[in-house]
Structures are given as C-alpha cells and as structure tokens.
Design an enzyme around this catalytic site. Structure first.
Site, PDB file in Angstrom:
ATOM      1  N   HIS A 180      -6.701 -35.810 -35.284  1.00 53.85           N
ATOM      2  CA  HIS A 180      -6.645 -35.517 -36.749  1.00 53.85           C
ATOM      3  C   HIS A 180      -7.711 -34.127 -36.943  1.00 53.85           C
ATOM      4  O   HIS A 180      -8.695 -34.040 -36.261  1.00 53.85           O
ATOM      5  CB  HIS A 180      -7.379 -36.638 -37.568  1.00 53.85           C
ATOM      6  N   ASP A 306      -1.739 -39.275 -46.194  1.00 46.55           N
ATOM      7  CA  ASP A 306      -3.122 -39.035 -46.209  1.00 46.55           C
ATOM      8  C   ASP A 306      -3.882 -39.381 -47.539  1.00 46.55           C
ATOM      9  O   ASP A 306      -4.727 -38.585 -47.830  1.00 46.55           O
ATOM     10  CB  ASP A 306      -3.146 -37.360 -46.375  1.00 46.55           C
TER      11      ASP A 306
HETATM   12 CA    CA Z   1      -6.028 -37.037 -43.142  1.00 51.27          CA
END
Ligand code: CA
Length: 343
Positions: A180, A306
C-alpha cells in the site's frame, strides 16, 4: 440483487494506540525527519476540516458506523489493512509490539463480524525476523489473509536483501503481500510538496510504483518466483508502462549501465503480469479499469473502494456498470479476491 458479493480489498483502519504513536512522532521529531508523514498525519490528526474530522472518526471504527457505511454502499465485505504508514515510522521495538497488537485487534473484529470483515497482517520491516514471525502467526493463528506493507520503511525498500526473510515467509505460507502507498520518503518528496502532489493525488503512486519496480529490477521474483504482490490504485500506473519498461530494461542490461540492474529471467512486464495482482482502489474510472483488465487479464484485477479516504458510495455504480460480462464482474468483485486471499 447482483449475482455477486462485493468484496472491497483495500480498506483502511487504525487504532487509537497507533494514532497516539503518530502524535508522539509529530511532537518529538523535527519536521525535516519525514516531511511526508508530517504532511499526511499532521493534516489528518490536526485539521479542523470536515474531511479530516470524518476520517479521524471512521478510521478507528470497526463497528456500527463502518458496517452502516458498507451497507449504504452495497459492500458485503472489507479486506482491512492498517492505514499508512502503519507501524513503519516507529522504532523497531515499538513497531513490532504494535503490529502484534493491531493484528490481534483486527482478528477480534473479524471474529465478531466474520461475514463482513477479513484482514491483512501488519508487520514491522524494521525487524525483518520479527516481521516474518508475525506474518506467520497472523496467518496461521489469527486467520489473516496475507501481509500488508505501507511501502518504504524510513526510506528503505524491500528489494534490499535484508528484508527477504519476509518474502520467504510469505512464499512458504502462500499468502500475498499488499504494498500500500505512503508518502514519498525525505529523499524524494521535496518537489512534490509545494503543489500538494505528495499524497494520494499522485506522490503515493510514484513512490509505490517505484517500490514495485525496484523489486522487479532487483531480481526479487527470480529469487522468490511464487511470491504474490498486490498493488492498489490499478497498479500505481505501472500497467501503462509495460512496453517501455521491457524495452528500456533490455537496453540497460545490454549496455551494462547499472551494476544493480542486471539480467532477469523474465521480462519486467512478465513479473508484473505473473507475480502481481491489482485493485481498483480510488480509481473508479471505466477506461482505466478496462485497460488494466485487457493488459493484465480478468483474473488479476479486484475491486476496492479505499474506505474511508475515498468513501464514495456512488462510485460503486461505475464498477457495476462496466461493459463486461456478469461472469467477469463476479471475478472483479468477488472471485479473484476469494481465490487470491483464500476468503
Ligand atoms: Ca488506501
């Protein structure tokens, strides 16, 4: 009702203890220590803006509000991961103990809501041996589905052999590691800051794409051919670069220009197609999703929202409306994630 479950595969959470640790870093380290961290968490922890207030509230919640938000968006399940930069800004001892604690906490939330949550394990690259051990514990004992690294650790990247115990563990456990993004490190961030380009808007992708390419050019996948890596944000731009990466890598190797970029067993794009999986986090744009499916294959691209950084329920419709078959939609939303993460 759609003929698929919507599994969102890059959903962030954190703990009050980790956020307290960030406060401590912000108040004890000079701003120059990590301008990217200051930009990110200096903002989210201290800004009075509605976006920051919502984020601070949502990020630590694994209960009613998050599940209500999932219901409002039609998300059946979230794959939870410790929000950037995770434990990677702490000293090694603190990072190791916080990774253990956060993994225990996320496992507890999953036990309470087994049909709504699954998760990835945080680990502390600052202590590679402990990181490998924690990944193994989290997968075998807690049932987490793989590992999560928030890109660089104080300017260091996982192509450095000192970190490879972590890959050894991931490969032998047969679980993926999700890379990430986080803010670019001090050596990189200077030109990004003045125009607000250091964060998710662009700098995250530049930094995380670099991380993945350092691993490819550094021969990580020749040493660990079964290693599985996941990238968010439709691969941080890399799918668009396959042709040039292959062409220029071959030219670099032929000319022996860099001692650290020697020959590889496969083309750079082969690793990006065979060792990497991709999620659509924050990139609900049909042309880009279709391009990635075309280049990488229907089996390699997974849905992600997200949350809570990009909590946008209306964006789910963009994915629902993709001009692909229902069978392929099911792969994107459900099947690929179930297969890769063992959900
Ligand atoms: Ca993210």
């Amino acid at each position: 009702m759609p003929a698929y479950k919507r599994i969102a595969t890059e959903e962030a959470w954190s703990t009050p203890e980790v956020l307290k640790g960030y406060e401590k870093v912000l108040s004890t380290k000079p701003a120059s220590w990590d301008p990217g961290f200051l930009s990110l968490w200096g903002h989210y922890l201290h800004s009075p803006s509605q976006r920051a207030l919502d984020l601070r509230r949502r990020i630590v919640d694994l209960g009613a509000e998050r599940i209500a938000d999932m219901d409002a968006s039609g998300i059946d399940m979230q794959l939870l991961m410790l929000s950037a930069p995770g434990v990677q800004v702490f000293d090694a001892g603190t990072a190791v103990s916080l990774s253990v604690e956060t993994n225990n906490q996320v496992a507890e939330a999953i036990r309470k809501h087994p049909t709504r949550y699954c998760g990835l394990a945080a680990f502390a690259p600052q202590d590679p041996k402990a990181a490998a051990k924690e990944l193994e514990r989290a997968v075998k004992k807690l049932g987490l589905k793989g590992g999560l690294v928030n890109s660089h650790t104080m300017g260091e990247y996982l192509d450095d052999e000192k970190f490879w115990e972590i890959f050894e563990a991931a490969e032998s456990l047969d679980v993926p590691i999700y890379i990430h993004p986080q803010a670019p490190p001090p050596a990189m961030i200077g030109p990004y800051l003045p125009r607000g380009l250091d964060g998710a808007v662009f700098g995250f992708a530049a930094e995380t794409g670099l991380h993945a390419m350092r691993m490819v050019f550094g021969g990580v996948f020749d040493r660990f051919p079964k290693l599985k890596i996941v990238l968010g944000h439709l691969g941080e731009g890399l799918p668009f670069w396959h042709f040039r990466l292959d062409y220029m890598h071959a030219a670099i190797v032929r000319s022996k220009r860099y001692p650290g970029a020697g020959p590889l067993k496969r083309k750079p794009s082969d690793y990006l197609k065979e060792n990497f999986w991709y999620t659509t986090s924050g990139m609900q744009w049909q042309p880009a999703i279709l391009f990635c499916q075309q280049v990488l294959g229907m089996e390699r691209v997974m849905y992600a929202m997200d949350y809570p950084y990009q909590f946008a329920p209306e964006e789910v419709k963009v994915t629902d409306d993709l001009p692909i078959s229902d069978a392929d939609k099911k792969k994107l939303y459900q099947g690929n994630a179930e297969e890769l993460f063992g959900i």
